[in-house]
Design a protein around this motif. Structure first.
Motif, PDB file in Angstrom:
ATOM      1  N   UNK A 725     -20.960   9.016 102.029  1.00 18.43           N
ATOM      2  CA  UNK A 725     -19.874   8.083 102.342  1.00 18.43           C
ATOM      3  C   UNK A 725     -18.846   8.046 101.197  1.00 18.43           C
ATOM      4  N   UNK A 726     -19.330   8.070  99.946  1.00 16.24           N
ATOM      5  CA  UNK A 726     -18.406   8.092  98.802  1.00 16.24           C
ATOM      6  C   UNK A 726     -17.513   9.329  98.859  1.00 16.24           C
ATOM      7  N   UNK A 727     -18.117  10.479  99.184  1.00 13.87           N
ATOM      8  CA  UNK A 727     -17.356  11.722  99.244  1.00 13.87           C
ATOM      9  C   UNK A 727     -16.350  11.684 100.395  1.00 13.87           C
ATOM     10  N   UNK A 728     -16.776  11.166 101.542  1.00 17.04           N
ATOM     11  CA  UNK A 728     -15.872  11.103 102.699  1.00 17.04           C
ATOM     12  C   UNK A 728     -14.684  10.189 102.414  1.00 17.04           C
ATOM     13  N   UNK A 729     -14.933   9.042 101.827  1.00 13.21           N
ATOM     14  CA  UNK A 729     -13.844   8.112 101.517  1.00 13.21           C
ATOM     15  C   UNK A 729     -12.895   8.716 100.489  1.00 13.21           C
ATOM     16  N   UNK A 730     -13.450   9.356  99.495  1.00  9.19           N
ATOM     17  CA  UNK A 730     -12.609  10.015  98.494  1.00  9.19           C
ATOM     18  C   UNK A 730     -11.691  11.041  99.163  1.00  9.19           C
ATOM     19  N   UNK A 734      -7.683  11.159  99.466  1.00  9.41           N
ATOM     20  CA  UNK A 734      -7.001  12.304  98.852  1.00  9.41           C
ATOM     21  C   UNK A 734      -5.979  12.908  99.811  1.00  9.41           C
ATOM     22  N   UNK A 735      -6.304  12.930 101.081  1.00  9.16           N
ATOM     23  CA  UNK A 735      -5.393  13.504 102.084  1.00  9.16           C
ATOM     24  C   UNK A 735      -4.625  12.408 102.835  1.00  9.16           C
ATOM     25  N   UNK A 736      -4.460  11.276 102.159  1.00  5.65           N
ATOM     26  CA  UNK A 736      -3.566  10.215 102.629  1.00  5.65           C
ATOM     27  C   UNK A 736      -3.935   9.703 104.021  1.00  5.65           C
ATOM     28  N   UNK A 737      -5.239   9.556 104.273  1.00  4.82           N
ATOM     29  CA  UNK A 737      -5.753   8.968 105.512  1.00  4.82           C
ATOM     30  C   UNK A 737      -5.348   9.769 106.759  1.00  4.82           C
ATOM     31  N   UNK A 738      -5.167  11.069 106.579  1.00  2.71           N
ATOM     32  CA  UNK A 738      -4.801  11.918 107.726  1.00  2.71           C
ATOM     33  C   UNK A 738      -5.952  11.965 108.722  1.00  2.71           C
ATOM     34  N   UNK A 739      -5.609  12.037 110.014  1.00  5.54           N
ATOM     35  CA  UNK A 739      -6.628  12.085 111.049  1.00  5.54           C
ATOM     36  C   UNK A 739      -7.494  13.329 110.936  1.00  5.54           C
ATOM     37  N   UNK A 796     -20.757  21.542 108.039  1.00 14.21           N
ATOM     38  CA  UNK A 796     -19.852  20.584 107.403  1.00 14.21           C
ATOM     39  C   UNK A 796     -19.361  19.531 108.396  1.00 14.21           C
ATOM     40  N   UNK A 797     -19.245  19.931 109.677  1.00 17.61           N
ATOM     41  CA  UNK A 797     -18.779  18.997 110.708  1.00 17.61           C
ATOM     42  C   UNK A 797     -19.724  17.823 110.906  1.00 17.61           C
ATOM     43  N   UNK A 798     -20.953  17.954 110.399  1.00 16.89           N
ATOM     44  CA  UNK A 798     -21.902  16.838 110.514  1.00 16.89           C
ATOM     45  C   UNK A 798     -21.423  15.604 109.745  1.00 16.89           C
ATOM     46  N   UNK A 799     -20.445  15.790 108.833  1.00 15.12           N
ATOM     47  CA  UNK A 799     -19.902  14.671 108.068  1.00 15.12           C
ATOM     48  C   UNK A 799     -18.812  13.917 108.831  1.00 15.12           C
ATOM     49  N   UNK A 800     -18.457  14.390 110.011  1.00 13.48           N
ATOM     50  CA  UNK A 800     -17.347  13.792 110.765  1.00 13.48           C
ATOM     51  C   UNK A 800     -17.506  12.291 110.981  1.00 13.48           C
ATOM     52  N   UNK A 801     -18.697  11.761 111.302  1.00 16.81           N
ATOM     53  CA  UNK A 801     -18.802  10.304 111.514  1.00 16.81           C
ATOM     54  C   UNK A 801     -18.404   9.489 110.278  1.00 16.81           C
ATOM     55  N   UNK A 802     -18.702  10.008 109.096  1.00 14.52           N
ATOM     56  CA  UNK A 802     -18.361   9.286 107.871  1.00 14.52           C
ATOM     57  C   UNK A 802     -16.850   9.299 107.631  1.00 14.52           C
ATOM     58  N   UNK A 803     -16.209  10.434 107.884  1.00 15.63           N
ATOM     59  CA  UNK A 803     -14.751  10.523 107.769  1.00 15.63           C
ATOM     60  C   UNK A 803     -14.079   9.620 108.792  1.00 15.63           C
ATOM     61  N   UNK A 804     -14.534   9.712 110.040  1.00 14.79           N
ATOM     62  CA  UNK A 804     -13.906   8.937 111.118  1.00 14.79           C
ATOM     63  C   UNK A 804     -14.054   7.432 110.900  1.00 14.79           C
ATOM     64  N   UNK A 805     -15.206   7.020 110.371  1.00 14.40           N
ATOM     65  CA  UNK A 805     -15.445   5.592 110.122  1.00 14.40           C
ATOM     66  C   UNK A 805     -14.410   5.030 109.139  1.00 14.40           C
ATOM     67  N   UNK A 806     -14.152   5.761 108.065  1.00 19.24           N
ATOM     68  CA  UNK A 806     -13.222   5.264 107.045  1.00 19.24           C
ATOM     69  C   UNK A 806     -11.774   5.310 107.532  1.00 19.24           C
ATOM     70  N   UNK A 807     -11.427   6.368 108.280  1.00 18.85           N
ATOM     71  CA  UNK A 807     -10.069   6.462 108.842  1.00 18.85           C
ATOM     72  C   UNK A 807      -9.823   5.314 109.813  1.00 18.85           C
ATOM     73  N   UNK A 808     -10.832   5.001 110.616  1.00 18.98           N
ATOM     74  CA  UNK A 808     -10.700   3.897 111.564  1.00 18.98           C
ATOM     75  C   UNK A 808     -10.533   2.565 110.839  1.00 18.98           C
ATOM     76  N   UNK A 809     -11.277   2.373 109.772  1.00 17.81           N
ATOM     77  CA  UNK A 809     -11.138   1.141 108.997  1.00 17.81           C
ATOM     78  C   UNK A 809      -9.740   1.035 108.399  1.00 17.81           C
ATOM     79  N   UNK A 810      -9.194   2.164 107.919  1.00 19.71           N
ATOM     80  CA  UNK A 810      -7.848   2.153 107.334  1.00 19.71           C
ATOM     81  C   UNK A 810      -6.802   1.805 108.388  1.00 19.71           C
ATOM     82  N   UNK A 811      -6.958   2.349 109.600  1.00 22.59           N
ATOM     83  CA  UNK A 811      -6.004   2.045 110.667  1.00 22.59           C
ATOM     84  C   UNK A 811      -6.058   0.567 111.046  1.00 22.59           C
TER      85      UNK A 811
END
Length: 821
Positions: A725-730, A734-739, A796-811
């Motif tokens: 989760x730390x890596x996904x949020x970072x 880093x990529x400015x909350x891009x989808x 690597x795509x297995x990390x998608x839920x962690x990325x999507x969770x943080x992007x959704x929180x940012x939105x």
């Protein structure tokens, strides 16, 4: 009768006695001037008057309201002597309006080797031990100064002067005769003088934890602030010395010792371009108005290069956060601002000692004197003196750790997700090295309250273990959930790093109160805080399970190992009966079934001084670090995560499903591996490796693994998912909350475009390009499901839920912000 009408006295060049007799004849004469109230002008130029004579002049003449003119030119006053004359000028009781002191910047060559140099009265720090020969005018003036200080602080002499010895006895406190303290003219007097935090210096009406208000009151009570009608002649004297850099430098040194200055006064001192930088650096610590006026003072510099140079000289002082003083300090005592900072920390230390006594806290200091200074080094050697009574000299370097006793209020909220994300993004994007980033954080750290998880995430921005330790030290007392400190402590995988944190913060302060499992200790029982830590381990053993302390060894003070044939003595559960020397090494192991939550909470309150009365078991996040388990257990954990929705589903399979009894023996454990279709241990030593995992989980020694003990795997799962989760949020930040942050991260990591990422490529890009410094190797192993030593896009795509969770929180945060607008 002549003295009663004397108005002008001129005695230049009348004292030629050698310093071999210590006291100049003119000093006896100067002492008698206190009764000549008609005197308007005094000329004692060229009389070999050093700082002692100047001190006598200050004492004798400060109540002479008619004396307006003083000439002390061509005397070896030095900085301390000039301080006396400037204090005399600026005191309201004194009538002095003008003085001349040309040729006084150099001090007496013989004074530095005289015993008097070891006993100097300081108005800013008058407390201490005094030994006075009252046959000498200098020492009589010093005793009168002590009584005048009692007057100024509103204290009775009997309250401020203690442990009095007088020869010949008895000693009676003198009385005021015509406004003059009639001290004895003979005999030897010794006493301990203490006005700290008493009388007008007390903290009555101020919050005990308001350190800023404490230092402001302390400075106001001890330093002189030149009144308007007194400042004019003082700064006129400064103008007269323009062009004489030595005279101006000496005057600046004198000003910064005992005075408080306004910005307007500092600006006046800065009119000469050649001395502006010297003025800024020397007066910064005595500038009134706090941070805004410091900024204004720094803006007086004439160029950006000078500004940077001044900022570097003042770095320690400007970065000091009085409301969160916990830090490692390395100070150059020849620098005025550094020495002033050491004095401020000594004041804080004395105040915190009194607060702890008032709150009846357990003494967890390093040396057993309640001091909050630790690991004190002066001139490169361990300082063995009592810090509470120590006055820092004006030479060499001082290095120490300061650890405050201040704790957060339980109701203090942590930074919300939005604010914390903004802080993290700013730090990620700022082109600063770790040292500068930490200095920036220091200035605002008292306003940043973090959860343990947030502090752990913050650590991923710092490249070295040293910088990460500095970050933990800085925010340790800003954590709102100290019961979960293992979340960030687990990031330090080496015992040496954890031990260094204990040495910096204190073995009792950084004790793992709520989660001591798998913690190893090496305790030197000569130190008070390490004995306290050993005592807590003994109490844990007594209140949970006697066998929880493993791998115990004790080496006595002679270096001889003690085998402890009957185990740890029960008497060691009493602090007074613990050995006060030797080294104790021990590891704490505890089954979840044996945890005594209420007792651990009591330790956290009593020895950690945390306010956790409302702490409940539901507030705990039980944790296990990667460094606490074997590689085989990590591999087993990774196997389970990829195949089961939770670890208890796997436990049920190994236990035989619905026919299971809720426990696993070592045989059932090995057979359960086959039921799980786990083949990762298929090799010659398969049985030994599986049994080692079983023995780790089975911590009670009863030969079975219960569901509670199996929970260690859940705690390890928390560690793994938190790292991801730390890596996904970072990456998302880093990529400015891009989808498509996941895809962009993959492209950045796959630097050669091969479609796979090997470990070397992973670490190089993640450190050097992305600047993420989390547990990268463990993350790689976790993502590499097939154990082929490389990561594919599919893995690597297995990390998608962690990325999507943080992007959704940012939105959601952005939508909420637009609604507020």
């Amino acid at each position: 009768s002549t003295a009663s009408s004397l108005k002008s006295l001129s005695l230049p060049g009348c004292s030629a006695a050698s310093r071999s007799v210590r006291d100049q004849p003119i000093e006896y004469f100067l002492e008698r001037l206190s009764s000549v109230h008609t005197l308007t002008s005094l000329d004692v130029a060229f009389n070999h008057i050093d700082c002692r004579g100047a001190f006598i002049i200050e004492d004798a003449c400060e109540s002479l309201r008619n004396m307006q003119k003083l000439i002390v030119s061509d005397n070896p006053l030095g900085v301390m002597g000039q301080c006396c004359i400037m204090r005399l000028l600026c005191k309201d009781r004194s009538g002095l309006k003008w003085f001349a002191w040309e040729g006084t910047s150099a001090g007496s060559a013989s004074f530095s080797s005289d015993p008097d140099a070891q006993q100097i009265f300081s108005p800013t720090n008058p407390s201490g031990q005094y030994s006075l020969d009252l046959a000498r005018p200098y020492h009589r003036s010093m005793l009168r100064r002590l009584y005048k200080t009692c007057e100024r602080f509103g204290l009775k002499p009997s309250d401020a002067l203690g442990h009095i010895n007088f020869s010949p006895p008895p000693y009676h406190h003198p009385k005021l005769v015509d406004g003059i303290w009639a001290v004895p003219t003979g005999g030897h007097f010794s006493a301990i003088f203490n006005v700290d935090l008493a009388g007008k210096d007390s903290m009555a009406g101020i919050d005990m934890w308001d350190f800023g208000a404490l230092l402001e009151r302390h400075a106001a009570n001890r330093r002189l602030r030149p009144a308007l009608h007194k400042a004019a002649p003082l700064f006129a004297l400064w103008r007269q010395s323009v062009g004489n850099l030595q005279e101006q430098e000496t005057m600046l040194k004198a000003l910064c010792r005992d005075f408080l200055l306004t910005f307007a006064q500092v600006k006046e001192l800065s009119q000469c371009p050649k001395t502006v930088d010297e003025v800024i650096c020397r007066t910064m610590h005595c500038l009134l108005g706090g941070q805004p006026m410091r900024f204004m003072s720094m803006m007086l510099t004439s160029s950006l290069a000078d500004y940077v140079q001044n900022a570097m000289k003042l770095r320690n002082f400007l970065c000091f956060n009085v409301e969160n003083p916990t830090w490692h300090y390395f100070l150059d005592l020849t620098v005025d601002s550094d020495r002033a900072l050491s004095e401020q920390l000594l004041v804080l230390n004395r105040w915190e000692i009194e607060v702890e006594k008032r709150l009846q806290r357990v003494d967890t200091s390093e040396t057993g004197d309640r001091s909050h200074w630790r690991n004190v080094m002066y001139r490169g050697q361990l300082l063995m003196t009592n810090i509470v009574k120590w006055h820092p000299p004006e030479d060499d370097h001082l290095e120490f750790d300061y650890v405050t006793g201040k704790r957060l209020d339980p109701a203090t909220p942590a930074l919300d997700l939005h604010c914390f994300a903004k802080v993290m993004k700013q730090l990620q994007e700022a082109p600063l090295d770790a040292k500068v980033s930490l200095e920036v954080l220091r200035t605002v750290s008292h306003q940043m309250c973090l959860t343990s998880s947030q502090l752990r995430e913050l650590l991923t921005l710092f490249p070295t273990s040293q910088a990460q330790m500095d970050c933990v030290v800085l925010f340790y007392f800003q954590v709102v959930d100290p019961q979960n400190e293992k979340i960030f402590r687990a990031r330090f995988e080496h015992f040496e790093d954890v031990d260094r944190l204990r040495k910096r913060l204190g073995f009792a302060t950084f004790f793992p109160f709520m989660q001591p499992e798998f913690s190893s200790f090496q305790l030197c029982l000569e130190n008070n805080d390490q004995r306290v830590a050993a005592h807590m381990l003994m109490k844990l053993k007594a209140n949970e399970r006697q066998t929880n302390l493993r791998d115990v060894s004790y080496i006595d003070s002679t270096g001889k190992p003690d085998p402890l044939p009957t185990g740890i003595p029960r008497s060691w559960e009493q602090f007074e009966r613990l050995p006060d020397s030797g080294t104790l090494t021990v590891t704490h192991i505890c089954s979840p079934d044996d945890r005594n939550f209420a007792f651990r909470k009591t330790l956290l309150q009593q020895y950690g001084h945390w306010k956790t009365c409302n702490l409940r078991p539901v507030d705990m996040m039980w944790w296990t670090g990667w460094s606490e388990v074997s590689v085989d257990l990590l591999d087993f954990m990774e196997f389970l995560v990829g195949r089961y929705k939770d670890i208890y589903e796997a436990f049920a399979v190994m236990d035989g499903g619905v026919n299971g009894n809720g426990e696993l023996t070592v045989r059932e454990f090995e057979e359960g591996m086959q039921a799980l279709d786990c083949t990762i241990f298929d090799c010659e030593d398969k049985s030994e490796r599986i049994e080692s995992i079983f023995r780790f989980l089975e911590s009670t020694g009863e030969g079975v693994v219960s569901p509670h003990e199996w929970r260690v795997l859940e705690q390890l799962w928390h560690e793994m998912t938190h790292g991801i989760r730390d890596f996904a949020r970072f990456s998302v930040r880093h990529f400015n909350y891009a989808m498509n942050s996941l895809k962009k991260t993959w492209r950045a990591l796959d630097s050669d475009g091969s479609g796979t990422i090997v470990l070397d490529e992973w670490e190089t890009v993640i450190h050097d390009k992305l600047h993420f410094f989390g547990p990268t190797q463990t993350l790689f192993r976790f993502i590499d499901k097939d154990d082929e030593g490389s990561i594919s896009w599919r893995e690597f795509k297995a990390l998608a839920p962690y990325f999507d969770e943080y992007i959704e929180q940012a939105q959601e945060r952005r939508k909420g912000h637009r609604c507020e607008i």
